[in-house]
Motif scaffolding. Sequence first.
Motif, short mmCIF file in Angstrom:
data_model
loop_
_atom_site.label_atom_id
_atom_site.label_comp_id
_atom_site.label_asym_id
_atom_site.label_seq_id
_atom_site.Cartn_x
_atom_site.Cartn_y
_atom_site.Cartn_z
N PHE A 163 0.84 -1.19 0.00
CA PHE A 163 0.00 0.00 0.00
C PHE A 163 0.89 1.25 0.00
O PHE A 163 2.07 1.20 0.35
N VAL A 164 0.29 2.37 -0.40
CA VAL A 164 1.02 3.63 -0.51
C VAL A 164 0.56 4.59 0.58
O VAL A 164 -0.64 4.77 0.80
N ALA A 165 1.50 5.18 1.27
CA ALA A 165 1.22 6.18 2.30
C ALA A 165 1.99 7.46 1.98
O ALA A 165 2.97 7.44 1.22
N PHE A 166 1.53 8.56 2.56
CA PHE A 166 2.17 9.86 2.35
C PHE A 166 2.48 10.50 3.70
O PHE A 166 1.76 10.26 4.69
N GLU A 218 4.88 1.76 1.01
CA GLU A 218 5.69 2.68 0.22
C GLU A 218 5.45 4.10 0.73
O GLU A 218 4.33 4.60 0.72
N LEU A 219 6.51 4.73 1.21
CA LEU A 219 6.41 6.06 1.80
C LEU A 219 7.61 6.89 1.36
O LEU A 219 8.76 6.54 1.66
N GLY A 220 7.35 7.99 0.66
CA GLY A 220 8.43 8.88 0.23
C GLY A 220 9.44 8.22 -0.68
O GLY A 220 10.65 8.51 -0.60
N LYS A 275 8.71 -2.73 5.79
CA LYS A 275 7.80 -3.78 6.23
C LYS A 275 7.07 -3.32 7.50
O LYS A 275 7.71 -2.87 8.46
N VAL A 276 5.75 -3.45 7.50
CA VAL A 276 4.96 -3.03 8.65
C VAL A 276 3.85 -4.05 8.92
O VAL A 276 3.53 -4.89 8.07
#
Length: 224
Positions: free
Chosen positions: A3-6, A64-66, A71-72
């Motif tokens: 997943f994608v985070a910001f 995916e961040l920045g 892994k979370v």
Amino acid sequence: MKFVAFERAKQGTGASRRLRISGKTPGIVYGGEGQQPQLIEIDHNALWHALKKEAFHSSILEMELGGASSKVLLRDVQYHPFRQLVQHIDFQRVDAKTRLHMKVPLHFKGEEESEAVKTAHNLVNHVITELEISCLPSDLPEFIEVDLSGLTKNATLHVNDIKLPKGVKYVSHGKNNPVIVSAVPPLVAEEPAPAAEGAAAAEGAAPAAGGKPAAKTAKPAAKK
């Protein structure tokens, strides 16, 4: 799953409310040796659909961040009391050398082929549907399969009766060997009790609809 985070710059009730209005969900990522908690935001619709998948709750996720991936694990989700809205979400960073404590779902198979169901017509009660385990991240199973094909009449299946994947240990919390599944006989409906003879006789003596009641029997004349 990926997943994608910001990155999220602002925090607080007002900032979180504005995020939700714009279709985003506020969150946080914590854990990891020497790493600070990171405020994040995620597209709400993508998150809502991801949360419907079992694997999102019980497996290691790739965030995916920045431009970087890490892994979370999903640790907590806060839902709105009545709206279809995720209000906040928490993730924990995964250390490859640190054992995890996770709740993993149980998948049951072979129930219909078992003696308990096929021959004895027992009802199978799934007492536990998930198991808390401890393992290294590399050994974390998405689910644990439980084969019920050998379940016999009126039998119970305990945690010690199932084979856990390699490297996985059950976390008991004081319940060393709880019941996972129990086979119980089906309930049989009781037949209604027969009507009392007196009630039947009274019913037979009742006058027909619209008819006159039967005349009383005259008392015998007294002897002189």
